[in-house]
Design a protein around this motif. Structure first.
Motif, PDB file in Angstrom:
ATOM      1  N   GLN A  33       0.797  -1.209   0.000  1.00  0.00           N
ATOM      2  CA  GLN A  33       0.000   0.000   0.000  1.00  0.00           C
ATOM      3  C   GLN A  33       0.839   1.273   0.000  1.00  0.00           C
ATOM      4  OE1 GLN A  33      -2.504  -0.387   3.390  1.00  0.00           O
ATOM      5  NE2 GLN A  33      -3.770  -1.985   2.495  1.00  0.00           N
ATOM      6  N   GLU A  34       2.121   1.181   0.279  1.00  0.00           N
ATOM      7  CA  GLU A  34       2.950   2.366   0.379  1.00  0.00           C
ATOM      8  C   GLU A  34       3.926   2.442  -0.796  1.00  0.00           C
ATOM      9  OE1 GLU A  34       4.917   2.453   4.135  1.00  0.00           O
ATOM     10  OE2 GLU A  34       3.101   1.952   5.225  1.00  0.00           O
ATOM     11  N   PRO A  35       3.543   3.161  -1.858  1.00  0.00           N
ATOM     12  CA  PRO A  35       4.485   3.287  -2.970  1.00  0.00           C
ATOM     13  C   PRO A  35       5.661   4.178  -2.567  1.00  0.00           C
ATOM     14  CG  PRO A  35       2.574   4.666  -3.339  1.00  0.00           C
ATOM     15  CD  PRO A  35       2.293   3.861  -2.100  1.00  0.00           C
ATOM     16  N   VAL A  36       6.808   3.818  -3.040  1.00  0.00           N
ATOM     17  CA  VAL A  36       8.007   4.575  -2.717  1.00  0.00           C
ATOM     18  C   VAL A  36       8.265   5.565  -3.849  1.00  0.00           C
ATOM     19  CG1 VAL A  36      10.485   4.427  -2.317  1.00  0.00           C
ATOM     20  CG2 VAL A  36       8.975   2.649  -1.446  1.00  0.00           C
ATOM     21  N   GLU A  37       8.343   6.829  -3.488  1.00  0.00           N
ATOM     22  CA  GLU A  37       8.635   7.857  -4.470  1.00  0.00           C
ATOM     23  C   GLU A  37      10.105   8.231  -4.357  1.00  0.00           C
ATOM     24  OE1 GLU A  37       6.052  11.206  -4.671  1.00  0.00           O
ATOM     25  OE2 GLU A  37       4.289  10.007  -4.190  1.00  0.00           O
ATOM     26  N   VAL A  38      10.782   8.168  -5.478  1.00  0.00           N
ATOM     27  CA  VAL A  38      12.195   8.495  -5.503  1.00  0.00           C
ATOM     28  C   VAL A  38      12.350   9.933  -5.989  1.00  0.00           C
ATOM     29  CG1 VAL A  38      14.406   7.919  -6.538  1.00  0.00           C
ATOM     30  CG2 VAL A  38      12.797   6.101  -5.991  1.00  0.00           C
ATOM     31  N   THR A  44      21.095  20.755 -14.586  1.00  0.00           N
ATOM     32  CA  THR A  44      21.014  21.162 -15.989  1.00  0.00           C
ATOM     33  C   THR A  44      21.824  20.177 -16.824  1.00  0.00           C
ATOM     34  OG1 THR A  44      22.974  22.573 -15.911  1.00  0.00           O
ATOM     35  CG2 THR A  44      20.852  23.616 -15.358  1.00  0.00           C
ATOM     36  N   LEU A  45      21.538  20.143 -18.096  1.00  0.00           N
ATOM     37  CA  LEU A  45      22.243  19.228 -18.991  1.00  0.00           C
ATOM     38  C   LEU A  45      23.730  19.551 -19.028  1.00  0.00           C
ATOM     39  CD1 LEU A  45      21.823  16.824 -20.822  1.00  0.00           C
ATOM     40  CD2 LEU A  45      21.324  18.392 -22.693  1.00  0.00           C
ATOM     41  N   LYS A  46      24.069  20.836 -19.018  1.00  0.00           N
ATOM     42  CA  LYS A  46      25.474  21.240 -19.045  1.00  0.00           C
ATOM     43  C   LYS A  46      26.198  20.783 -17.777  1.00  0.00           C
ATOM     44  CE  LYS A  46      28.512  25.200 -19.670  1.00  0.00           C
ATOM     45  NZ  LYS A  46      28.608  26.627 -19.927  1.00  0.00           N
ATOM     46  N   GLU A  47      25.551  20.957 -16.618  1.00  0.00           N
ATOM     47  CA  GLU A  47      26.158  20.515 -15.359  1.00  0.00           C
ATOM     48  C   GLU A  47      26.368  19.006 -15.348  1.00  0.00           C
ATOM     49  OE1 GLU A  47      24.310  23.848 -12.286  1.00  0.00           O
ATOM     50  OE2 GLU A  47      23.202  22.004 -12.690  1.00  0.00           O
ATOM     51  N   LEU A  48      25.390  18.282 -15.862  1.00  0.00           N
ATOM     52  CA  LEU A  48      25.501  16.826 -15.907  1.00  0.00           C
ATOM     53  C   LEU A  48      26.625  16.402 -16.834  1.00  0.00           C
ATOM     54  CD1 LEU A  48      24.453  14.076 -15.034  1.00  0.00           C
ATOM     55  CD2 LEU A  48      22.766  14.202 -16.875  1.00  0.00           C
ATOM     56  N   LEU A  49      26.736  17.060 -17.990  1.00  0.00           N
ATOM     57  CA  LEU A  49      27.799  16.738 -18.942  1.00  0.00           C
ATOM     58  C   LEU A  49      29.168  16.961 -18.311  1.00  0.00           C
ATOM     59  CD1 LEU A  49      28.586  15.983 -21.857  1.00  0.00           C
ATOM     60  CD2 LEU A  49      28.516  18.409 -22.390  1.00  0.00           C
ATOM     61  N   ASP A  73      32.505  11.732 -27.816  1.00  0.00           N
ATOM     62  CA  ASP A  73      31.347  10.879 -28.119  1.00  0.00           C
ATOM     63  C   ASP A  73      31.028   9.928 -26.967  1.00  0.00           C
ATOM     64  OD1 ASP A  73      30.979  12.032 -30.598  1.00  0.00           O
ATOM     65  OD2 ASP A  73      32.166  10.517 -31.666  1.00  0.00           O
ATOM     66  N   ILE A  74      32.065   9.412 -26.338  1.00  0.00           N
ATOM     67  CA  ILE A  74      31.869   8.483 -25.222  1.00  0.00           C
ATOM     68  C   ILE A  74      31.202   9.203 -24.048  1.00  0.00           C
ATOM     69  CG2 ILE A  74      33.049   6.973 -23.560  1.00  0.00           C
ATOM     70  CD1 ILE A  74      35.295   6.724 -25.736  1.00  0.00           C
ATOM     71  N   VAL A  75      31.668  10.403 -23.768  1.00  0.00           N
ATOM     72  CA  VAL A  75      31.118  11.199 -22.666  1.00  0.00           C
ATOM     73  C   VAL A  75      29.674  11.597 -22.978  1.00  0.00           C
ATOM     74  CG1 VAL A  75      31.298  13.399 -21.434  1.00  0.00           C
ATOM     75  CG2 VAL A  75      33.336  12.015 -21.823  1.00  0.00           C
ATOM     76  N   ALA A  76      29.411  11.984 -24.228  1.00  0.00           N
ATOM     77  CA  ALA A  76      28.050  12.374 -24.609  1.00  0.00           C
ATOM     78  C   ALA A  76      27.087  11.203 -24.432  1.00  0.00           C
ATOM     79  CB  ALA A  76      28.027  12.862 -26.057  1.00  0.00           C
ATOM     80  N   TYR A  77      27.497  10.014 -24.856  1.00  0.00           N
ATOM     81  CA  TYR A  77      26.649   8.835 -24.707  1.00  0.00           C
ATOM     82  C   TYR A  77      26.415   8.512 -23.231  1.00  0.00           C
ATOM     83  CZ  TYR A  77      24.868   4.109 -25.104  1.00  0.00           C
ATOM     84  OH  TYR A  77      24.092   2.986 -24.999  1.00  0.00           O
ATOM     85  N   ALA A  78      27.471   8.580 -22.435  1.00  0.00           N
ATOM     86  CA  ALA A  78      27.344   8.299 -21.001  1.00  0.00           C
ATOM     87  C   ALA A  78      26.440   9.328 -20.323  1.00  0.00           C
ATOM     88  CB  ALA A  78      28.724   8.280 -20.346  1.00  0.00           C
ATOM     89  N   CYS A  83      21.043  10.724 -17.767  1.00  0.00           N
ATOM     90  CA  CYS A  83      19.846  11.574 -17.711  1.00  0.00           C
ATOM     91  C   CYS A  83      18.686  10.856 -17.030  1.00  0.00           C
ATOM     92  CB  CYS A  83      19.421  12.002 -19.116  1.00  0.00           C
ATOM     93  SG  CYS A  83      20.451  13.302 -19.813  1.00  0.00           S
ATOM     94  N   LYS A  84      18.661   9.547 -17.114  1.00  0.00           N
ATOM     95  CA  LYS A  84      17.581   8.767 -16.499  1.00  0.00           C
ATOM     96  C   LYS A  84      17.643   8.817 -14.973  1.00  0.00           C
ATOM     97  CE  LYS A  84      17.654   5.713 -20.443  1.00  0.00           C
ATOM     98  NZ  LYS A  84      18.081   4.434 -20.966  1.00  0.00           N
ATOM     99  N   GLU A  85      18.835   9.104 -14.443  1.00  0.00           N
ATOM    100  CA  GLU A  85      19.032   9.119 -12.992  1.00  0.00           C
ATOM    101  C   GLU A  85      18.763  10.487 -12.375  1.00  0.00           C
ATOM    102  OE1 GLU A  85      19.684   6.252 -11.437  1.00  0.00           O
ATOM    103  OE2 GLU A  85      19.657   5.299 -13.408  1.00  0.00           O
ATOM    104  N   TYR A  86      18.612  11.516 -13.215  1.00  0.00           N
ATOM    105  CA  TYR A  86      18.447  12.882 -12.728  1.00  0.00           C
ATOM    106  C   TYR A  86      17.192  13.509 -13.319  1.00  0.00           C
ATOM    107  CZ  TYR A  86      23.315  12.639 -11.194  1.00  0.00           C
ATOM    108  OH  TYR A  86      24.475  12.287 -10.565  1.00  0.00           O
ATOM    109  N   ASN A  87      16.754  14.592 -12.712  1.00  0.00           N
ATOM    110  CA  ASN A  87      15.686  15.413 -13.259  1.00  0.00           C
ATOM    111  C   ASN A  87      16.380  16.544 -14.018  1.00  0.00           C
ATOM    112  OD1 ASN A  87      13.332  16.777 -13.808  1.00  0.00           O
ATOM    113  ND2 ASN A  87      13.243  17.751 -11.794  1.00  0.00           N
TER     114      ASN A  87
END
Length: 97
Positions: A33-38, A44-49, A73-78, A83-87
């Protein structure tokens, strides 16, 4: 403490009034009954890059302040994978698939 399935089945069959079964039922129902919200970290995209680039180049033993064309290219792909791990707050339209 969780009951393993075999013990639970045997207790239900031979000792259905056992208080452990009642406790196990309450634990299972409360978990469902208790969904976990992550909460994802906003970035920003620049900060993540920059973050991904620094981590990758450092792990390879390279100075992240220097220019390393082969790694772009390797860094861009990574970064796209991360991006899936961050907002990512400034994600272009279309986003990451």
């Amino acid at each position: 403490m969780m009951l393993d399935k075999c013990t639970e089945i045997l207790m239900r069959r031979y000792d259905p009034a056992n208080p452990l079964l009642e406790w196990a039922n309450q634990s299972n129902s409360s978990l469902l009954q208790e969904p976990v919200e992550v909460q994802k970290t906003s970035i920003t995209l620049k900060e993540l890059l920059v973050q991904v680039r620094d981590e990758m180049l450092t792990s390879w033993g390279l100075n992240p302040d220097d220019r390393h064309l082969f790694a772009d290219d390797i860094v861009a792909y990574a970064t796209l994978q991360e991006c899936k791990e961050y907002n990512v707050i400034d994600m272009p339209k279309g986003g990451v698939a």
